[in-house]
Design an enzyme around this catalytic site. Structure first.
Site, short mmCIF file in Angstrom:
data_model
loop_
_atom_site.label_atom_id
_atom_site.label_comp_id
_atom_site.label_asym_id
_atom_site.label_seq_id
_atom_site.Cartn_x
_atom_site.Cartn_y
_atom_site.Cartn_z
CG HIS A 9 17.04 73.51 7.72
ND1 HIS A 9 15.84 73.93 7.21
CD2 HIS A 9 17.26 72.28 7.18
CE1 HIS A 9 15.35 72.99 6.40
NE2 HIS A 9 16.20 71.98 6.36
CG HIS A 53 17.32 67.02 6.99
ND1 HIS A 53 15.97 66.84 6.88
CD2 HIS A 53 17.58 68.19 6.35
CE1 HIS A 53 15.43 67.84 6.20
NE2 HIS A 53 16.40 68.69 5.87
CE LYS A 82 10.99 72.77 6.29
NZ LYS A 82 12.08 71.86 5.98
CG HIS A 113 11.05 72.79 1.14
ND1 HIS A 113 12.23 72.08 1.23
CD2 HIS A 113 10.84 72.98 -0.19
CE1 HIS A 113 12.70 71.85 0.01
NE2 HIS A 113 11.87 72.39 -0.87
CG HIS A 154 16.49 74.99 2.50
ND1 HIS A 154 15.40 75.33 1.74
CD2 HIS A 154 16.14 73.85 3.15
CE1 HIS A 154 14.45 74.44 1.92
NE2 HIS A 154 14.88 73.54 2.78
CG ASP A 163 18.67 71.45 3.83
OD1 ASP A 163 18.07 70.63 4.53
OD2 ASP A 163 18.44 71.60 2.61
C1 NCD Z 1 16.36 67.19 2.44
C2 NCD Z 1 16.39 65.75 2.93
O1 NCD Z 1 17.10 64.93 2.32
O2 NCD Z 1 15.74 65.44 3.93
N1 NCD Z 1 16.92 67.26 1.12
C3 NCD Z 1 17.44 68.37 0.53
O3 NCD Z 1 17.81 68.29 -0.64
N2 NCD Z 1 17.55 69.50 1.18
C4 NCD Z 1 14.96 67.69 2.51
C5 NCD Z 1 14.86 69.19 2.40
O4 NCD Z 1 15.24 69.92 3.32
O5 NCD Z 1 14.40 69.67 1.36
ZN ZN Z 2 16.11 70.48 4.95
#
Ligand code: NCD
Ligand code: ZN
Length: 351
Positions: A15, A17, A101, A138, A176, A249
C-alpha cells in the site's frame, strides 16, 4: 545468522502513494531502495480510473526507477460511481493491474471522487468477486455524526460486514488497519480477507499526535488511535498470521500543506520504512516473524510469486534526513532527524 544482521527475501510494499510528476523523482527511489514491488494507490488528481491510465502511470513510475534497479510497480484502479464491469474485465485480464481501490467519498486525501453509496456498485463488485480481482478498502465511515476515532469500527460494522455477507468470496484487503476491532474482524474472516499494517500505526498512538502540542506530521488517516489499539496491531503484525502484511501507506505531502491551520493527512515513511519495521519487530523480540509479514504473506494473498532476491539489514545507527525535495516544496519524512537502529546493508558494511 548473527542477531546483528538479518537477511530476508526482499519485501514488497502492499500500500503506497507515489504521487505523480516531479514527485516521482523523490518517491520512487526511496521505495525502490528497499522494496521489489509496491501496490501503487490511484488517488491522483484526477484519479486513475481506467486500465489505460494505470498503464500510462506505470510507465511514468518506471521512468523514475534508478538504473540497475528492478523495482516493479503494481497498479490499481480508483473505484468511482462510474466504474463499469467492462473495465473490471479489462483489469482482470491485464498483468499490470492488480486491484481496485475503494475510498468512501470524502474519507481522505483526494477521495472526493470516491464511491457515494456502495450498494449501487454491487453489480461491479459481483464481477470482481467472480473474477477474483481484489478490492482494497479504505475502511472509514464518512458519516459526519461518527466520531473520527470510531470511524473504522463503524465502517466495519455498517459497511464491510454486510458487504462480505453478500460477497463471501470477494478478495478484500482492509488497508492500514488501526484498531483491535479491525484485527479481530479480519482474524474471524476466511482467507480471502486480509489487512495491511503501516509502520506509523505500529510505532505511534494518539498521544504522539496530541500530547504537548499538535504535531501535524503525525496526522494521517485513519487517525492514530489509543495505545491499546497500537498493541493489538503489534500483536497482529508480529504474530505470524498470513492475513496481516506490510503496507506502508507512505503518503508524501509538502511541508507547507502539513504545517498549516488545516494540515492534510499523510505520513511519508518510504525513506526508512523497511528499517523502521525491522526496528519494531526487533523491539517486540520478533525478528524471525519479519520475513513472513514483509516478504511472503502479501505476495501469497495477491497470488503473485514470492521474490527471489534477498536484502540484508544490519544493526547500525543512522539519522533520517530532515526533509527531501518534493515538487516546489519539501516533504518531512517520518522520524526526521531521529536515529534509526537498523540500516540496509550497503557497500560501507562490506569493507
Ligand atoms: C493518504 C494520502 O495522502 O494520499 N493519506 C493518509 O493519511 N493515509 C490517503 C489515504 O490512504 O488515506
Ligand atoms: Zn493510503
Amino acid at each position: 545468522m548473527s542477531s546483528d544482521v538479518l537477511s530476508i527475501i526482499q519485501p514488497d510494499d502492499w500500500h503506497l502513494h507515489f504521487r505523480d510528476g516531479n514527485a516521482l523523482a523523490t518517491t520512487v527511489p526511496h521505495t525502490a531502495k528497499a522494496f521489489a514491488r509496491a501496490i501503487v494507490m490511484p488517488n491522483l488528481k484526477p484519479p486513475v480510473t481506467t486500465v489505460a491510465e494505470a498503464i500510462a502511470y506505470r510507465n511514468r513510475i518506471l521512468a523514475a526507477v534508478p538504473s540497475g534497479n528492478n523495482f516493479q510497480p503494481l497498479m490499481t484502479l480508483y473505484f468511482t460511481d462510474q466504474l463499469t464491469t467492462a473495465e473490471i474485465e479489462l483489469a482482470s485480464n491485464n498483468d499490470f493491474v492488480q486491484a481496485v481501490k475503494y475510498y468512501p467519498a470524502g474519507a481522505t486525501t483526494n477521495s472526493e471522487n470516491g464511491v457515494t453509496d456502495i450498494e449501487t456498485t454491487y453489480p461491479v463488485i459481483e464481477r470482481m468477486e467472480e473474477l477474483g480481482l481484489p478490492l482494497l478498502i479504505h475502511g472509514e465511515s464518512t458519516d459526519s455524526k461518527v466520531d473520527i476515532f470510531d470511524r473504522e469500527k463503524v465502517f466495519i460494522d455498517s459497511t464491510l460486514a454486510p458487504l462480505l455477507a453478500r460477497f463471501p468470496t470477494l478478495r478484500v484487503v482492509l488497508e492500514h488497519i488501526t484498531t483491535s476491532n479491525a484485527v479481530q474482524f479480519v482474524e474471524q474472516q476466511a482467507a480471502n480477507v486480509a489487512a495491511t499494517i503501516t509502520p506509523h500505526h505500529l510505532m505511534y498512538n494518539r498521544n504522539d499526535l496530541l500530547v504537548g502540542g499538535v504535531r501535524p506530521h503525525f496526522y494521517c488517516l485513519p487517525i492514530l488511535k489509543r495505545n491499546t489499539h497500537q498493541h493489538a496491531l503489534l500483536e497482529a503484525a508480529t504474530g505470524g498470521n498470513p492475513k496481516f502484511f506490510l503496507g506502508t501507506d507512505s503518503a508524501p505531502h509538502g511541508k507547507a500543506d502539513k504545517e498549516n491551520s488545516c494540515g492534510c493527512a499523510g505520513i511519508y515513511s518510504a525513506p526508512g520504512a523497511l528499517e523502521m519495521y525491522t526496528e519494531i519487530f526487533d523491539e517486540c523480540g520478533a525478528l524471525d516473524k519479519l520475513e513472513g509479514f514483509a516478504s511472503f504473506f502479501g505476495a501469497d494473498f495477491y497470488q503473485l510469486p514470492r521474490n527471489q532476491s534477498r536484502i540484508s539489514l544490519t544493526r547500525r545507527k543512522w539519522e533520517m534526513a530532515e526533509s527531501f525535495e518534493l515538487n516546489k516544496d519539501v516533504v518531512v519524512p517520518m522520524r526526521a532527524k531521529e536515529t534509526i537502529n537498523w540500516h540496509i546493508v550497503d557497500a560501507t558494511d562490506e569493507k
